[in-house]
Enzyme design. Sequence first.
Site, PDB file in Angstrom:
ATOM      1  N   HIS A   1       6.542   5.280  -7.208  1.00  0.00           N
ATOM      2  CA  HIS A   1       5.638   6.398  -7.532  1.00  0.00           C
ATOM      3  C   HIS A   1       6.421   7.709  -7.605  1.00  0.00           C
ATOM      4  CE1 HIS A   1       2.429   3.901  -5.218  1.00  0.00           C
ATOM      5  NE2 HIS A   1       2.172   3.773  -6.513  1.00  0.00           N
TER       6      HIS A   1
ATOM      7  N   LYS B   1     -11.713  -0.882   0.633  1.00  0.00           N
ATOM      8  CA  LYS B   1     -12.623  -0.689   1.772  1.00  0.00           C
ATOM      9  C   LYS B   1     -11.857  -0.343   3.048  1.00  0.00           C
ATOM     10  CE  LYS B   1     -16.865  -2.717   0.339  1.00  0.00           C
ATOM     11  NZ  LYS B   1     -16.557  -3.562  -0.857  1.00  0.00           N
TER      12      LYS B   1
ATOM     13  N   ARG C   1       5.786  -1.307 -14.669  1.00  0.00           N
ATOM     14  CA  ARG C   1       6.962  -1.899 -14.052  1.00  0.00           C
ATOM     15  C   ARG C   1       7.448  -3.123 -14.808  1.00  0.00           C
ATOM     16  NH1 ARG C   1       3.847  -2.242  -8.524  1.00  0.00           N
ATOM     17  NH2 ARG C   1       2.407  -2.925 -10.146  1.00  0.00           N
TER      18      ARG C   1
ATOM     19  N   SER D   1       2.770  -1.043  -3.579  1.00  0.00           N
ATOM     20  CA  SER D   1       2.249  -0.652  -2.264  1.00  0.00           C
ATOM     21  C   SER D   1       1.831  -1.901  -1.479  1.00  0.00           C
ATOM     22  CB  SER D   1       1.043   0.268  -2.435  1.00  0.00           C
ATOM     23  OG  SER D   1       1.423   1.443  -3.098  1.00  0.00           O
TER      24      SER D   1
END
Length: 162
Positions: free
Chosen positions: A18, A42, A91, A129
Site C-alpha cells: 500500500h 465485521k 499485484r 493484509s
Amino acid sequence: MPTVAIYPGTFDPLTNGHVDIIARGARLFDRIIVAVLVNAEKAPLFTMPERLEIARTVFKALPNVEVDSFDGLLVDYVERRGAQVIVRGLRAVSDFEFEFQMALMNQRLNPHIETVFMMPAEQYTYISSRLIKEVFALGGRVHGLVPELVEHRLREKGAKKS
Ligand code: PNS
C-alpha cells in the site's frame, strides 16, 4: 484544476505494498486521499482510529497525502471530495478479475470518475493484509513487509492477547 485521486481500501493493516502505491500516487497526482472503508469487515484486527493513526503517521512527511475514512458507495465519496480518479493497486493477474468488475461498476455508477491501476514494486507483489495477519498470528516474521509502526502495533496486540 488539480487532479485529486482517492486510494480506497480496508488497510487492516497498511502494508508496504500500500505504502509503495501511495508514494507513487503522490508523485503522479496533485493530491491523493487514502480512504479507509468503515465496516468493511465485521471484526477487523485494527480499529478505524488505529488504522487512521497508523496511515497518518506513516505519511506525515508527504504533504499531498491525506488520510480519511468513508462509508457507503465509493463513487459518492469520490464526488463529495471533488476527486476525479480512483487508484487501485494490481499485484497479479489474480487481482484483475475483481478489480475489473469494480472499475466497470464504478464507471457505470459515475462515468466521470476514472479508475487508474498501479503496479507496486516487484518485491511487494505477494503481500496482502490478510497474509500479514495470518503469518504474524502464527509467529512468522513480517519485517520489511509492513511499516515499522504496523509491526510494532501487531506486537502490542499479540502481547495483549497472551
Ligand atoms: O482493501 P479492499 O478490501 O480491497 O478495498 C475494497 C474497497 C474498499 C475498495 C471496496 O470494497 C469499496 O469500494 N467499497 C465501498 C462500497 C462500494 O462502493 N461498493 C461498490 C464497489 S463496485
